[in-house]
Design an enzyme around this catalytic site. Structure first.
Site, mmCIF file in Angstrom:
data_model
loop_
_atom_site.group_PDB
_atom_site.id
_atom_site.type_symbol
_atom_site.label_atom_id
_atom_site.label_comp_id
_atom_site.label_asym_id
_atom_site.label_seq_id
_atom_site.Cartn_x
_atom_site.Cartn_y
_atom_site.Cartn_z
ATOM 1 N N SER A 195 0.850 -1.189 0.000
ATOM 2 C CA SER A 195 0.000 0.000 0.000
ATOM 3 C C SER A 195 0.892 1.247 0.000
ATOM 4 O O SER A 195 1.719 1.405 -0.902
ATOM 5 C CB SER A 195 -0.958 -0.042 1.184
ATOM 6 O OG SER A 195 -1.950 0.948 1.078
ATOM 7 N N GLU A 318 -9.034 -5.287 -4.471
ATOM 8 C CA GLU A 318 -8.405 -4.232 -3.684
ATOM 9 C C GLU A 318 -9.418 -3.288 -3.027
ATOM 10 O O GLU A 318 -9.340 -2.989 -1.836
ATOM 11 C CB GLU A 318 -7.479 -3.384 -4.575
ATOM 12 C CG GLU A 318 -6.247 -4.083 -5.065
ATOM 13 C CD GLU A 318 -5.106 -4.098 -4.062
ATOM 14 O OE1 GLU A 318 -5.316 -3.682 -2.906
ATOM 15 O OE2 GLU A 318 -4.011 -4.545 -4.438
ATOM 16 N N HIS A 419 -7.672 -5.432 -0.247
ATOM 17 C CA HIS A 419 -6.450 -4.724 0.095
ATOM 18 C C HIS A 419 -5.872 -5.228 1.422
ATOM 19 O O HIS A 419 -6.596 -5.335 2.422
ATOM 20 C CB HIS A 419 -6.776 -3.238 0.202
ATOM 21 C CG HIS A 419 -5.603 -2.333 0.243
ATOM 22 N ND1 HIS A 419 -4.754 -2.148 -0.827
ATOM 23 C CD2 HIS A 419 -5.127 -1.516 1.227
ATOM 24 C CE1 HIS A 419 -3.829 -1.269 -0.506
ATOM 25 N NE2 HIS A 419 -4.015 -0.877 0.737
#
Length: 514
Positions: A195, A318, A419
């Site tokens: 990330s 995600e 995610h």
């Protein structure tokens, strides 16, 4: 001196050893001076040396940040501006005469939260089974790490740019100078992150001054195009000054404000900026003409990024996490996505923006309610990753992946391989004998095998520059723009071109703000 006492350039530190795994650990080692008082918003300085033996058995403070109940920075970990510390974990086999590959982890957290002390990054299996030395670092976050104040300075008040990025570089310099004493090979360093941490990795690869400090890179779910120019950064800085009640001509007052005041303002901006301008983050690295002279995506596309082997990829779902937590930082609704496209078109008239009908054609088989999630996923994460891989593959090996695995519970919750769900697999937390709530509906045995394969690929890449993973099948081919084969990580791995439809819809020209 015992094996737990290690002499660094600043002084000796004493760590601990885990009786069950044999892993030696050193925590809270300063790699830079405390960035406080006159050093607030200044580039990191070397740490002061100490005499005697410094205790390194407990984590140092995390960077100042908002506290969320679901975000665990570690039991007993405090928060302080004096946060520029790192942690080292080494296997029994590592020593000054038996150097092992080094993996330096850059944590994520949207550039405003996170720490190297987070329990999810505790990787005993990664360290022991992979025979690597693991380093996890802290860096400055939010306004203290990313606020661009240089245009407000004068001859009496100096501010530096890209402080968080400079922090990461300082930590890598510490690794270069000290890691051999802990059993790590300074000539075999892999930077990896997820990330915002993945964004730091891809940005770092466009920083000339960081070359030679690392030799391989892994970027997981990198928001590679979330980099902004000085003009946009000044707008955010002006908004920040307004929220803390400081006039631009009186910017020196910022150094006297309590951290709590700074955090309150940053929290408000974190929500306000992406709400007013979908697709933007309040805080992110900036093209400053100093540390970072060009947009990373441009550097990669032109083959100017550091020519080191790269593993890079994204997760299949995600954006589902951001819908679950109702975060505004990823535009999901149709009107927000249209607004984002319109803003890009206005700001970058030189780009040929794909027609909405052409883009949506790639999602004809996606349920209507899920199309916004898919578009957001691909514009924020997947397509920047593919665009970046295309360019970098001309100068260095690139290994592209898509992480598809999700437990039955995550599928039942409707978030799938969203995610950050791969983190427990990379660091091996899911391999624990104690089952977490994630496996209430089963799937723990399969999850353990997925984790074993990922860890073997990641650590083999750290050692050799190839993620073949020993006996793990299938062989993961290097990315090229002809065959375009990526590794799909699932209950059973496979190799396929999974992006053909997306490339046809989105085109080859990167779309991003400037």
């Amino acid at each position: 001196m015992s094996s737990l006492e290690v002499a660094t350039a600043q002084g000796t530190v004493r760590g601990t050893v885990d009786a069950h795994t044999g892993i030696r650990r050193w925590k809270g080692i300063p790699y830079a001076a405390p960035p406080v008082d006159d050093l607030r918003w200044r580039a990191p300085r070397p740490p002061e040396p100490w005499t005697g033996v410094r205790d390194a058995s407990t984590f140092g403070p995390a960077a100042p940040q908002p506290r969320f109940p679901m975000f665990d920075i570690g039991e007993g970990v405090s928060v302080s501006e004096d946060c520029l510390v790192l942690n080292v974990a080494a296997p029994e086999s590592a020593g000054p005469d038996t150097l092992r590959p080094v993996m330096v982890w850059i944590h994520g957290g949207a550039y405003i939260v996170g720490s190297g002390s987070q329990p999810i990054y505790d990787g005993p299996r990664l360290v022991r089974d992979g025979e690597v030395v693991l380093v996890t670092i802290n860096y400055r976050l939010g306004p203290l790490g990313f606020l661009e104040l240089t245009s407000f300075g004068d001859e009496t008040q100096t501010f530096d740019t890209n402080l968080a990025l400079r922090d990461v570089i300082a930590s890598l310099e510490w690794v270069r100078d000290n890691i051999a004493a802990f059993g790590g090979d300074p000539e075999s360093v892999t930077v990896f992150g997820e990330s915002a941490g993945g964004g730091m990795v891809t940005t770092l690869m466009a920083v000339p001054s960081a070359r030679g400090l690392y030799h391989r890179a892994i970027a997981q779910s990198s928001p590679a195009t979330s980099i902004y120019d000085a003009a946009r950064a000044r707008i955010v800085a002006e908004q920040f000054l307004e929220k803390v009640g400081v006039a631009p001509e009186d910017v020196s007052r910022l150094r006297d404000l309590p951290v709590e005041t700074l955090l309150k303002a940053s929290n408000a901006l974190f929500d306000a900026v992406p709400t007013a301008a979908p697709g933007r983050l309040a805080f992110a690295p900036v093209v400053d003409g100093d540390v970072l002279s060009e947009y990373p995506i441009d550097a990669f596309r032109a083959g100017r990024a550091a020519p080191v082997p790269l593993v890079i990829g994204t997760n299949k779902h995600e954006a589902a996490l951001f819908r679950l937590i109702r975060s505004p930082i990823i535009p999901i609704k149709a009107d927000a996505i249209r607004a984002m496209f319109s803003q890009i078109a206005v700001e970058r008239p030189e780009l040929v923006i794909p027609a909405e009908e052409d883009v949506m054609s790639a999602y004809s088989r996606v349920r209507e309610k899920a199309r916004g999630l898919a578009v957001a996923r691909d514009l924020a994460f997947r397509m920047p990753t593919v665009w970046l891989a295309d360019g970098h593959s001309t100068v260095a090996p690139v290994y592209l992946y898509r992480y598809d695995w999700a437990s039955r519970l995550l599928k039942a919750l409707g978030i799938g391989a969203t995610h950050a769900t791969e983190l427990g697999y990379v660091f091996g937390g899911v391999r624990s004998r104690k089952r977490s709530v994630e496996f209430l509906l089963g799937g723990h045995a399969v999850a353990r095998r997925v984790s074993e394969r990922m860890q073997r690929r990641w650590t083999t890449f750290a050692a050799t520059g190839r993620p073949d993973g020993g006996a793990v099948d299938p062989i993961w081919p290097a990315w090229d723009t002809q065959t375009r084969r990526a590794l799909v990580i699932d209950a059973g791995d496979r190799v396929a071109d999974v992006d053909a439809g997306l490339r046809a819809a989105w085109g080859d020209e990167p779309l991003s703000f400037r």
